[in-house]
Design an enzyme around this catalytic site. Structure first.
Site, PDB file in Angstrom:
ATOM      1  N   ASP A   1     -16.586 -17.247  29.907  1.00 44.05           N
ATOM      2  CA  ASP A   1     -15.956 -17.363  31.219  1.00 44.05           C
ATOM      3  C   ASP A   1     -16.946 -16.815  32.253  1.00 44.05           C
ATOM      4  OD1 ASP A   1     -13.845 -17.386  33.205  1.00 44.05           O
ATOM      5  OD2 ASP A   1     -13.734 -15.213  32.922  1.00 44.05           O
TER       6      ASP A   1
HETATM    7 MG    MG Z   1     -12.280 -14.623  34.350  1.00 42.33          MG
END
Ligand code: MG
Length: 238
Positions: free
Chosen positions: A10
Site C-alpha cells: 500500500d
Molecule cells: Mg494506507
C-alpha cells in the site's frame, strides 16, 4: 521461473506519510480560502474524509463523489458557502507537490528490492499517486503500480486484485504477501484475493475480530525479517 517473492505494498501511511501530506495540503487549501485553520479543523476534516473512504470501500459511494463530498460536508458543518469541487481541485494539486516517508520506508524499499518483486496497490487518484511517487523518487523500485482509479476497481474488492494479477507475468500467489496499514482495505483485500497479509499497525490500534491479519508489525524494519522467515529459499539466493 522467477521465484522471488511478490510483495504488494500500500502507499498511503504504509510507504508515504499521508497524514502529514494531507494536513499540509489542507492547511494551505483552507488558508487560501480564508478559513482559519487549527488542529481541530484538520482532525475534523480527516474524520469526515476517512468516513467517506470507508463508504467507498463498502461500495456505497463513487471515488468522484468521495473526493468532493468530504469538502462539501465540512463546509456545510462550518456553514461556509465555498465550493467543494473547487477546494478539492486545489487540494489534490497541493497533495502532488510534497512527500514525506513513513519511518524506515526508504531503507525497506532498498532492502526488499534486492530480493523481491515489488508492486504498489493503492486506492487513489492516478494523477495524484503518480505525482507523489515521482516526487518521492521511488517509482523505479516497483515492477508495476496498480492505482485503483486506473485499474477500474478498488481495494478491497476481489475484482481489483484479479485485474492486478492478470497483468503480472509468472505470478505465484503462494509466494505473495500484501502489506498495508488499513484493515478495511488492505487486510480485507488480501483475504478476498487469497494473499497472505501483513498489517502495518504502527498506530497500535486494537485488533478487529472480523478482519484478522496473518501477521502484524509495528515498524517497517520488522518486515525483512518476517519475509525471510516466510520465504527462506528466495532470500538465500539474493
Ligand atoms: Mg494506507
Amino acid at each position: 521461473m522467477d521465484d522471488r517473492p511478490l510483495v504488494f505494498l500500500d502507499i498511503d501511511d504504509t510507504i508515504l506519510d499521508f497524514q502529514t501530506a494531507e494536513a499540509t495540503a489542507i492547511r494551505c487549501t483552507f488558508t487560501e480560502l480564508g478559513i482559519p485553520v487549527d488542529d481541530q479543523l484538520i482532525a475534523r476534516y480527516s474524520e469526515i474524509n476517512r468516513s467517506q473512504w470507508e463508504l467507498l470501500e463498502e461500495g456505497k459511494l463513487s471515488r468522484e463523489r468521495v473526493l468532493v463530498r468530504r469538502f462539501e460536508l465540512l463546509f456545510a458543518e462550518l456553514g461556509l458557502p465555498h465550493s467543494g469541487a473547487a477546494a478539492c481541485e486545489r487540494y489534490e494539486g497541493l497533495l502532488c507537490e510534497g512527500h514525506w516517508f513513513m519511518p524506515g520506508a526508504e531503507e525497506l524499499l532498498r532492502t526488499l528490492s534486492r530480493g523481491c518483486r515489488l508492486f504498489i496497490v493503492s486506492n487513489g487518484a492516478k494523477t495524484v499517486q503518480d505525482a507523489r511517487l515521482r516526487s518521492a523518487g521511488i517509482g523505479p523500485y516497483f515492477e508495476q503500480t496498480f492505482i485503483s482509479e486506473e485499474v477500474g476497481a478498488e481495494k478491497p474488492t476481489r475484482e481489483f486484485f484479479d485485474r492486478c494479477f492478470a497483468a503480472i507475468p509468472e505470478l505465484d500467489l503462494r509466494r505473495a504477501v500484501l502489506v498495508g496499514d488499513s484493515l478495511t482495505s488492505d487486510i480485507r483485500g488480501a483475504k478476498n484475493a487469497g494473499l497472505l497479509s501483513v498489517w502495518y499497525n504502527y498506530r497500535g490500534r486494537p485488533a478487529r475480530p472480523d478482519i484478522v491479519p496473518d501477521y502484524e508489525i509495528r515498524a517497517l524494519s520488522e518486515l525483512p525479517t518476517l519475509l525471510r522467515r516466510l520465504f527462506p529459499e528466495a532470500f538465500i539466493k539474493t
